[in-house]
Design an enzyme around this catalytic site. Structure first.
Site, PDB file in Angstrom:
ATOM      1  N   ARG A   1     -14.660  15.967 -17.988  1.00  0.00           N
ATOM      2  CA  ARG A   1     -14.532  15.476 -16.618  1.00  0.00           C
ATOM      3  C   ARG A   1     -13.456  14.405 -16.638  1.00  0.00           C
ATOM      4  O   ARG A   1     -13.530  13.470 -17.424  1.00  0.00           O
ATOM      5  CB  ARG A   1     -15.857  14.899 -16.098  1.00  0.00           C
ATOM      6  CG  ARG A   1     -16.910  15.973 -15.801  1.00  0.00           C
ATOM      7  CD  ARG A   1     -18.208  15.385 -15.277  1.00  0.00           C
ATOM      8  NE  ARG A   1     -17.974  14.595 -14.085  1.00  0.00           N
ATOM      9  CZ  ARG A   1     -18.634  13.462 -13.807  1.00  0.00           C
ATOM     10  NH1 ARG A   1     -19.538  13.006 -14.631  1.00  0.00           N
ATOM     11  NH2 ARG A   1     -18.366  12.812 -12.699  1.00  0.00           N
TER      12      ARG A   1
ATOM     13  N   SER B   1      10.121  13.830  27.573  1.00  0.00           N
ATOM     14  CA  SER B   1      10.811  12.745  26.881  1.00  0.00           C
ATOM     15  C   SER B   1      10.505  11.438  27.592  1.00  0.00           C
ATOM     16  O   SER B   1      10.341  11.411  28.814  1.00  0.00           O
ATOM     17  CB  SER B   1      12.326  13.002  26.883  1.00  0.00           C
ATOM     18  OG  SER B   1      13.042  11.834  26.552  1.00  0.00           O
TER      19      SER B   1
ATOM     20  N   LYS C   1      14.137  16.813  29.981  1.00  0.00           N
ATOM     21  CA  LYS C   1      13.816  17.443  28.702  1.00  0.00           C
ATOM     22  C   LYS C   1      12.532  18.259  28.772  1.00  0.00           C
ATOM     23  O   LYS C   1      11.550  17.875  29.400  1.00  0.00           O
ATOM     24  CB  LYS C   1      13.663  16.378  27.602  1.00  0.00           C
ATOM     25  CG  LYS C   1      14.936  15.646  27.237  1.00  0.00           C
ATOM     26  CD  LYS C   1      15.931  16.543  26.529  1.00  0.00           C
ATOM     27  CE  LYS C   1      15.502  16.885  25.131  1.00  0.00           C
ATOM     28  NZ  LYS C   1      15.451  15.724  24.224  1.00  0.00           N
TER      29      LYS C   1
END
Length: 448
Positions: free
Chosen positions: A322, A283, A289
């Site tokens: 097409r 983090s 973290k």
């Protein structure tokens, strides 16, 4: 930033993955060139072009680096696709070697023939990479399923503890989805077709250039063989089954991998921590973290994929021989899908290979509800002893008391005189109530 950039600053899910390179503008340009060269070779194989012309086109098309991707992208605006300026460049390159061979570049084809074939080539090359990563993922999940066949953990339904299960069965389920994705992607990979129809799907130009009507099928097959794709029964300029099938298989793969990611994200929460990624992400603000980044990126891909597929399914309603717009709308979402799934497969392999299983936490969590996790077993086992109605009434009342008084369910049941001869300790052991989890795991692992 010029077109062709594939750094993926805002796309960490696929940045740096094998799929990123396989789907970049440079890779797509080379696929366009490969399609053009294969067309000339196919005609030469049937005597519709000199072998020397095929060799000249091959040589000119062998290195996409000789062409300016950025310039081609800008010039593509003039005709709505990059084939038109590329054909001009390739024709000039062949003509610089021998003017006599220049007319054999793109002869008889239309831009969509080359674009569709190139897209199928890019898809085939990317799917080969995806399938390799899915194989890695499957092997790692099979290992977890075998090693944790008897590792008991809470089964959860509608976010709440239900009955015990095993992590082996959960991993076997993830693996089953990976194999389902593999099977679908492999089937689509094997069926990816070349495209050859000419201006309006009649292959008329090829007969004008000397091919007999009876040779047209042979030409399509020769072209497919040269480019390494399946031979279509019909030109599919406005019959977009191949794209829809590819979109469906890719989206399923994203969702299948997303299921594993969703479970890992839940089970790796701080307050649960039954699983963790082998190398979590950091983090920018919180040093402690270790975020489940691989699972996060897979989950993001699973959320994006269905919306991309929606555009591709919408393009099935293509007008005329097409279409205008429907075909053009496919290019970017299809490439995005290939990238997303390619990145997710890479991340899934890394996630599965490094996944850490915390069996001690799984075991501890079985006791969070004071034995309520085996109430189903107790209800079934006590019904013959007490009668079904009495067993239900007793368990309902004692379950409420267990929660309110923060006491084990088995302790409360032991106070009931009617149960003095019942071995409640055995019945209340959550590790002894996993049903057929082991057998189901074994059965799942038999699939190859």
């Amino acid at each position: 930033m010029p077109p062709g950039d594939t750094d993926g600053l805002l796309a960490p899910g696929w940045a740096g993955s094998p799929a990123a390179s396989a789907t970049g503008d440079t890779a797509f340009l080379q696929a366009l060139l490969d399609a053009e060269a294969a067309l000339t070779r196919a005609q030469a194989s049937l005597g519709l072009a000199p072998a020397e012309a095929a060799a000249a086109v091959d040589a000119a098309a062998s290195d996409g680096a000789r062409f300016d991707v950025h310039d081609l992208a800008l010039r593509a605006r003039g005709g709505g696709n990059p084939v038109i300026p590329l054909v001009a460049e390739l024709t000039a390159a062949v003509g610089a070697v021998d003017e006599a061979y220049a007319p054999y570049v793109h002869r008889g084809a239309t831009s969509q023939d080359i674009m569709d074939t190139a897209m199928m080539l890019v898809a085939a090359r990317t799917l080969d990479l995806v399938l390799a990563d899915l194989a890695r993922t499957e092997r790692a999940l099979a290992r977890h399923a075998r090693e944790h066949r008897n590792t008991v953990m809470p089964g959860r339904t509608l976010t709440q503890h239900a009955v015990p299960t095993t992590f082996g069965l959960k991993a076997a389920g993830w693996r089953s989805l990976v194999l389902d994705a593999r099977d679908r992607l492999q089937a689509v990979r094997d069926a990816l077709p070349a495209q050859l129809g000419g201006a309006a799907g009649t292959l008329a130009a090829f007969t004008a250039y000397g091919a007999a009507s009876a040779d047209v099928g042979a030409l399509v097959e020769a072209y497919a063989r040269e480019v390494g794709l399946a031979a279509p029964v019909l030109p599919w300029h406005a019959l977009r089954t191949p794209v829809a099938d590819l979109a469906g298989a890719l989206t399923f793969a994203a969702g299948a991998l997303g299921k594993t990611a969703a479970d890992v994200l839940t089970l790796s929460r701080t307050e649960i921590r039954e699983l963790s990624e082998g190398s979590g992400g950091g983090s920018s603000a919180m040093p402690h973290k270790a975020n489940p980044v691989r699972a996060t990126l897979i989950a993001a891909a699973a959320r994006r994929a269905p919306q991309l597929a929606a555009t591709l399914y919408g393009s099935l309603a293509a007008e005329d021989e097409r279409p205008a717009g429907a075909w053009h709308a496919e290019w970017e979402p299809l490439r995005d899908l290939l990238r997303l799934v390619g990145g997710a497969a890479r991340d899934a392999a890394e996630l599965a290979e490094g996944l850490q299983v915390h069996a001690d936490a799984m075991r501890a969590h079985l006791d969070l509800t004071h034995g309520l996790i085996v109430s189903e077993r107790l209800s079934a086992e006590l019904a013959p002893v007490l009668g079904r109605a009495r067993a239900k009434e007793l368990l309902t009342r004692t379950a409420e008391r267990a929660t309110a008084e923060n006491r084990p369910l088995v302790e409360l049941l032991a106070e009931e005189p009617e149960l003095k001869d019942v071995d409640l300790a055995v019945l209340a052991d959550p590790t002894q109530y996993t049903g057929s989890a082991g057998a189901l795991t074994d059965r799942a692992l038999e699939r190859r």
